[in-house]
Design an enzyme around this catalytic site. Structure first.
Site, PDB file in Angstrom:
ATOM      1  N   LYS A  56       0.760  -1.063   0.014  1.00 19.52           N
ATOM      2  CA  LYS A  56      -0.099  -0.042   0.211  1.00 19.52           C
ATOM      3  C   LYS A  56       0.871   1.396  -0.089  1.00 19.52           C
ATOM      4  CE  LYS A  56      -3.808  -2.381   2.152  1.00 19.52           C
ATOM      5  NZ  LYS A  56      -4.420  -2.640   3.473  1.00 19.52           N
ATOM      6  N   GLN A 100      -4.945  -1.241   9.274  1.00 20.06           N
ATOM      7  CA  GLN A 100      -4.580  -2.666   8.810  1.00 20.06           C
ATOM      8  C   GLN A 100      -5.360  -3.506   9.745  1.00 20.06           C
ATOM      9  OE1 GLN A 100      -3.558  -3.217   6.006  1.00 20.06           O
ATOM     10  NE2 GLN A 100      -4.270  -5.486   6.246  1.00 20.06           N
ATOM     11  N   ASP A 123     -10.859   2.334   3.811  1.00 23.78           N
ATOM     12  CA  ASP A 123     -11.529   1.171   3.723  1.00 23.78           C
ATOM     13  C   ASP A 123     -13.009   1.138   3.808  1.00 23.78           C
ATOM     14  OD1 ASP A 123      -9.589  -0.735   3.543  1.00 23.78           O
ATOM     15  OD2 ASP A 123      -9.201  -0.982   5.742  1.00 23.78           O
TER      16      ASP A 123
END
Ligand code: NDP
Length: 286
Positions: A56, A100, A123
């Protein structure tokens, strides 16, 4: 129909999407505006998470974004993580916040997700964004389903009226995927572990999206000839290789088009994260 399905190249599609994003970011920065800022928090040392976070960061930097990974030790307390999220929420240079997952067991995941400013929730896991998506008002779209939709549209420019079966009802893949397909005017069935006679359910499916988490689960014989198959599954086999949720070799001879694993939906997920970061930037900063 027998023969060989068209293979949908997710790697190429992701590279094209990243190039598009890089052009947009370059246009912003050359006009003197700040680059979008993506901040990723990694708590602990989970090896798979470290790899994902590294990818990422690398791809965000490659498209010209200001990307920072905040690595915190596994014993980080919930309050400390919440304070970090609060600081990002308050920082105008931060456009996207991604914590995460999975988090260490002593941290309440829901609490952390709900602490993220929905405007920066790239997200798209925050209940406000989940609700907006369900209401058809989502600006930020969960990355993996968004990537799957973009791949589908390469093969099927209009999805209207098609029958779609999504196998899996998780909050990160199955459910949002089904919502996006409904919004694209498909007739959608969501299958799950309690579904009776899945092969029968799949019989009419013009589109199959497999998000099960079981290697080679969907058999070629279950697929309607000519159907488009999107395989979201990423399963590690005992020999170390990756396999999807669909029996690829079998499906290849029946389907009209199919995503491979690896090289299908996987590469699109991070590209869509960058897309969401740019969307979050534009929504907040204009
Ligand atoms: P979950 O484990 O959260 O969900 C799996 C779903 O599959 C559940 O809804 C479950 O049903 C359903 N299921 C399990 N067994 C069966 C069965 N026998 N018949 C029908 N349905 C069944 O997984 P995720 O949604 O998080 O992930 C799914 C897959 O996608 C995994 O392989 C994962 O690695 C991959 N993935 C890939 C990403 C990418 O970037 N490409 C991103 C995220 C995930 P029930 O609800 O009844 O338990």
């Amino acid at each position: 129909m027998t023969g060989q399905a068209r293979i949908i190249d997710g790697k190429a599609a992701a590279a094209a999407l990243r190039a598009e994003i890089a052009t947009e970011v370059a246009a912003l920065t050359t006009s003197g505006r700040p680059a979008p800022g993506l901040h990723v928090v990694l708590v602990g040392e989970d090896p798979a998470s470290r790899v994902y976070v590294g990818s990422k960061e690398k791809q965000a930097v490659e498209v010209g974004m200001a990307s920072v990974v905040h690595r915190m030790p596994a014993e980080t307390g919930e309050a400390e993580l919440l304070a970090k999220v609060a600081a990002f929420n308050a920082d105008p240079a931060v456009d996207g916040i991604l914590v995460q997952l999975p988090l260490p067991k002593h941290i309440d995941v829901d609490k952390v997700i709900e602490a993220i400013d929905p405007a920066k929730d790239v997200d798209c896991f925050h209940p406000v964004n989940v609700g907006r998506l369900a209401a058809g008002q989502g600006k930020l779209i969960p990355c993996t389903p968004l990537g799957a939709m973009l791949l589908l549209k390469q093969v099927l420019p209009s999805l209207a009226g098609l029958e779609a079966v999504v196998i899996g009802r998780s909050g990160i893949v199955g459910r949002p995927m089904a919502q996006l397909l409904v919004q694209a005017d498909c007739t959608v069935t969501i299958a799950h572990s309690r579904t009776r006679d899945l092969p029968e359910v799949l019989r009419r499916a013009d589109i199959v999206v497999a998000a099960v988490g079981r290697p080679h689960f969907v058999k070629g014989a279950w697929i309607k000839p000519g159907a488009t198959v999107i395989d979201v599954g990423i399963n590690r086999l005992p020999d170390g290789k990756l396999a999807g949720d669909v029996d690829y070799a079998e499906a290849l001879t029946v389907a009209g088009a199919i995503t491979p694993v690896p090289g299908g939906v996987g590469p699109m997920t991070i590209a869509c994260l960058l897309r969401n970061t740019l969307t979050a930037y534009r929504e907040r900063r204009g």
